[in-house]
Design an enzyme around this catalytic site. Structure first.
Site, PDB file in Angstrom:
ATOM      1  N   GLY A 101      12.344  18.165   5.731  1.00  0.00           N
ATOM      2  CA  GLY A 101      11.561  18.735   6.836  1.00  0.00           C
ATOM      3  C   GLY A 101      10.640  19.826   6.322  1.00  0.00           C
ATOM      4  O   GLY A 101      10.427  19.955   5.112  1.00  0.00           O
ATOM      5  N   GLU A 481      -3.836  -5.429   8.844  1.00  0.00           N
ATOM      6  CA  GLU A 481      -2.534  -5.389   8.182  1.00  0.00           C
ATOM      7  C   GLU A 481      -2.632  -5.941   6.754  1.00  0.00           C
ATOM      8  O   GLU A 481      -2.041  -5.397   5.823  1.00  0.00           O
ATOM      9  CB  GLU A 481      -1.518  -6.176   9.026  1.00  0.00           C
ATOM     10  CG  GLU A 481      -0.134  -6.328   8.434  1.00  0.00           C
ATOM     11  CD  GLU A 481       0.586  -5.008   8.144  1.00  0.00           C
ATOM     12  OE1 GLU A 481       0.101  -3.951   8.525  1.00  0.00           O
ATOM     13  OE2 GLU A 481       1.642  -5.071   7.488  1.00  0.00           O
TER      14      GLU A 481
END
Ligand code: M6R
Length: 608
Positions: A101, A481
């Site tokens: 984090g 994609e």
């Protein structure tokens, strides 16, 4: 992204922790480290680079102990080097901590700690946590962690040990996944179940604002006021072989080849042929809501965003509901129009992508109902959404998403069917979709059976510097994609465009050095794409076409043809994407690149 594993028990933790880190390698990292309680104090080894480097450091200077924490770091604050690698320590070296984090207010905290005499050795935001815990420590580690976390802004999943309170690991979570593994006379903490699955299937997922205190014989979960929280134990039902290569050269290739099975798993028990209907047990949305909702927002990142674009086309065409597709990172910071009649569909393989999670929370705050299409069972999005459809594609290890994409498209097709049949679709039209869905696994297999032909085509493009992918309608998102797959693993610059947009700019790029991949199955816009193929060929481009049957109109205009079976328009993406995944894979593998862990990328992006 960063990975955490910790152990407290009777075994020697060194190998166990290092093996746990190896299971997290797929997430992407650039350094690694481990700290153990060695009987006298905390001892740490760290290394820049691969886990093999950490193993070498441990071999050079072995460490032993029954309690320890370990980490793979993906650099955010400060370059990847040994010093910035976790675990980090306080001044006395008695506290050791790993962190996933970002501590957003680390800068003022660091300055404040420095003023009171703390010395910092790394560039990381994490190090402030170790010093804050040191400053708060008064004999009990969990109390010090609670006091330290009260000062912190940002996101964290942490695991901490201290030589002054030596028989435990304290873990805490806010915005970064963490779970506890329950063993027999031992406990684990990990950011991803893959790290500990070899040892236990019993896990407790921590939620934001929760902390766990693990000892050899017990675990306790509490909130950050130290109040005990009752948690359920979940059982992991997939096996370790799902996260092993099973004879394939790379996880990505294995996962491409798994797709007949994985889309079958996504559909199992959900697509009802005779009624042309779909059953989605976890929606938690009333029939009335689904019949009267006035808007759907689909939000996601990366590959999941591409499947969202396909979902938009399916739902608008068949269910006649207005759909907006939003990048999660954009949605969370604008002022979107959301009402109580809005359904926010959130798509994520990992269920942990920070932007997607934040977008979902924002939609919820504004009154929308949220529906997660998520692969990873027990992930944060799956636990926080109002209703969900698990993809059941099994763990996806390769950083480049493949099988999750096809399962997402299937889940969106099932959702489309459900909405359409509740609103305006006849049973006959519904059956056309369920029958086409049922045929897909075998159809994918036929494409996979010709993988060696695609490998030969890849041979011709190993040295390409650019690629253009063009498609229309349902196959425009497939073009995006295909381009993303190629660029992320082969580092070849690639762009996807709606085929007709080419005339508005990209056509200037076309010459004999520009490979152009057309995704042109025989659907409603096939004839239009043929004209675009002619435009490229007329300018000397090298044309690869993915199509679904022999086509005289293409004769003499293409250099390479890859055939996919025929299906209904909305399901073509499930077939046309397979050759593009294989093409990207073979080009990257032939360039000798690390296909499963491309540079700079992480499997799950848990920071903003
Ligand atoms: O886990 P998610 O589906 O939320 O991840 C979203 C993107 O980070 C992910 O699709 C990424 O773009 C992949 N590298 C694509 O292959």
């Amino acid at each position: 992204m960063c990975g955490i594993v910790g152990y407290v028990g009777a075994r020697n933790a060194t190998t166990l922790l290092v093996n746990g880190l190896k299971r997290l390698e797929y997430r992407g990292y650039d350094s690694a480290g481990v700290s153990l309680m060695n009987g006298q104090g905390v001892e740490t080894r760290k290394a820049k680079g691969k886990i093999a480097m950490l193993e070498a450091a441990i071999e050079a200077q072995p460490i032993h102990g029954n309690i320890g924490i370990a980490h793979t770091r993906w650099a955010t604050h400060g370059p990847p080097n040994e010093c910035n690698a976790h675990p980090h320590h306080d001044c006395s070296g008695t506290i050791s901590l790993v962190h996933n984090g970002i501590i957003e207010n680390y800068s003022p905290l660091r300055a404040m700690l420095q003023k009171t005499g703390h010395t910092f050795v790394s560039d990381t935001d994490t190090e402030v946590l170790a010093h804050l815990i040191e400053a708060a420590f008064d004999g009990n580690l969990e109390e010090a962690v609670i006091d330290a976390l009260a000062l912190v802004e940002g996101t964290y999943g942490i695991a901490v040990i201290s030589a002054k309170d030596p028989d435990k690991i304290v873990a805490a979570r806010k915005g970064s996944p963490l779970l506890i593994g329950i063993g027999d006379g031992e406990h684990y903490v990990a950011s991803d179940v893959a790290a500990i699955l070899q040892h236990t299937r019993q896990v407790v997922y921590l939620d934001d604002g929760e902390m766990a205190i693990l000892t050899r014989d017990s675990y306790r979960v509490c909130d950050l006021d130290a109040k005990t929280v009752k948690k359920g134990v979940s059982r992991i039902d997939w096996d370790l072989d799902k996260i092993e290569k099973g004879g394939f050269a790379h996880f990505m290739l294995k996962e491409i080849f798994e797709q007949p099975q994985t889309i079958e798993n996504t559909m199992r028990g959900r697509s009802v042929d005779e009624d042309g209907f779909s059953k989605l047990g976890g929606l938690n949305l009333s029939k009335e809501f689904l019949q009267h909702l006035d808007q759907i927002i689909i939000t996601a990142c990366g590959t999941s965003w591409h499947s969202a674009l396909i979902g938009e086309l399916m739902i608008e065409e068949h269910a006649r509901v207005r759909v907006e597709v939003e990048y999660a990172s954009e949605f969370r910071y604008r002022n979107p129009i959301v009402s109580e009649q809005t359904l926010c569909v959130v798509i994520s393989q990992s269920g942990e992508t920070a932007d997607t999670l934040a977008a979902m929370r924002e939609a919820k705050r504004r009154g929308a109902k949220t529906l997660g299409l998520v692969n990873q069972v027990g992930s944060t999005i799956a636990r926080e959404d109002d209703g969900g459809v698990y993809l059941h594609a099994g763990p996806e290890i390769g950083v480049a998403s493949t099988k999750a994409f096809t399962s997402q498209v299937i889940a969106l097709a099932l959702l489309t069917l459900k909405l359409s049949r509740l609103r305006n679709m006849s049973v006959v039209q519904g059956r056309e979709i369920t029958q086409a869905l049922a045929a897909l696994p075998a159809q994918i297999q036929t494409i996979l059976d010709s993988a060696s032909d695609i490998e030969k085509i890849a041979e011709a493009f190993v040295d390409a510097e650019n690629f253009l992918y063009l498609g229309r309608g349902y196959n425009f998102p497939v073009a995006l994609e295909g381009a993303l797959k190629l660029k992320e693993i082969s580092y070849i610059h690639a762009e996807g465009y709606p085929a007709a947009e080419m005339k508005h700019g990209p056509i200037a790029l076309i010459d004999e050095n520009m490979p152009v991949v057309f995704i042109a199955p025989h659907d409603a816009v096939f004839d239009k794409v043929v004209s675009n193929v002619q435009e490229v060929k007329a300018r000397g481009g090298r044309v690869i076409v993915i199509t679904s049957r022999e086509e005289p109109a293409l004769a003499g205009k293409i250099d390479y043809e890859i055939r996919v079976p025929e299906t209904i328009d909305m399901l073509y993406p499930v077939l046309t994407v397979i050759p593009l995944q294989l093409l990207a894979y073979y080009i990257a593998a032939k360039r000798g690149l690390n296909v499963d862990q491309p540079r700079n990328l992480a499997k799950s992006v848990t920071v903003e």
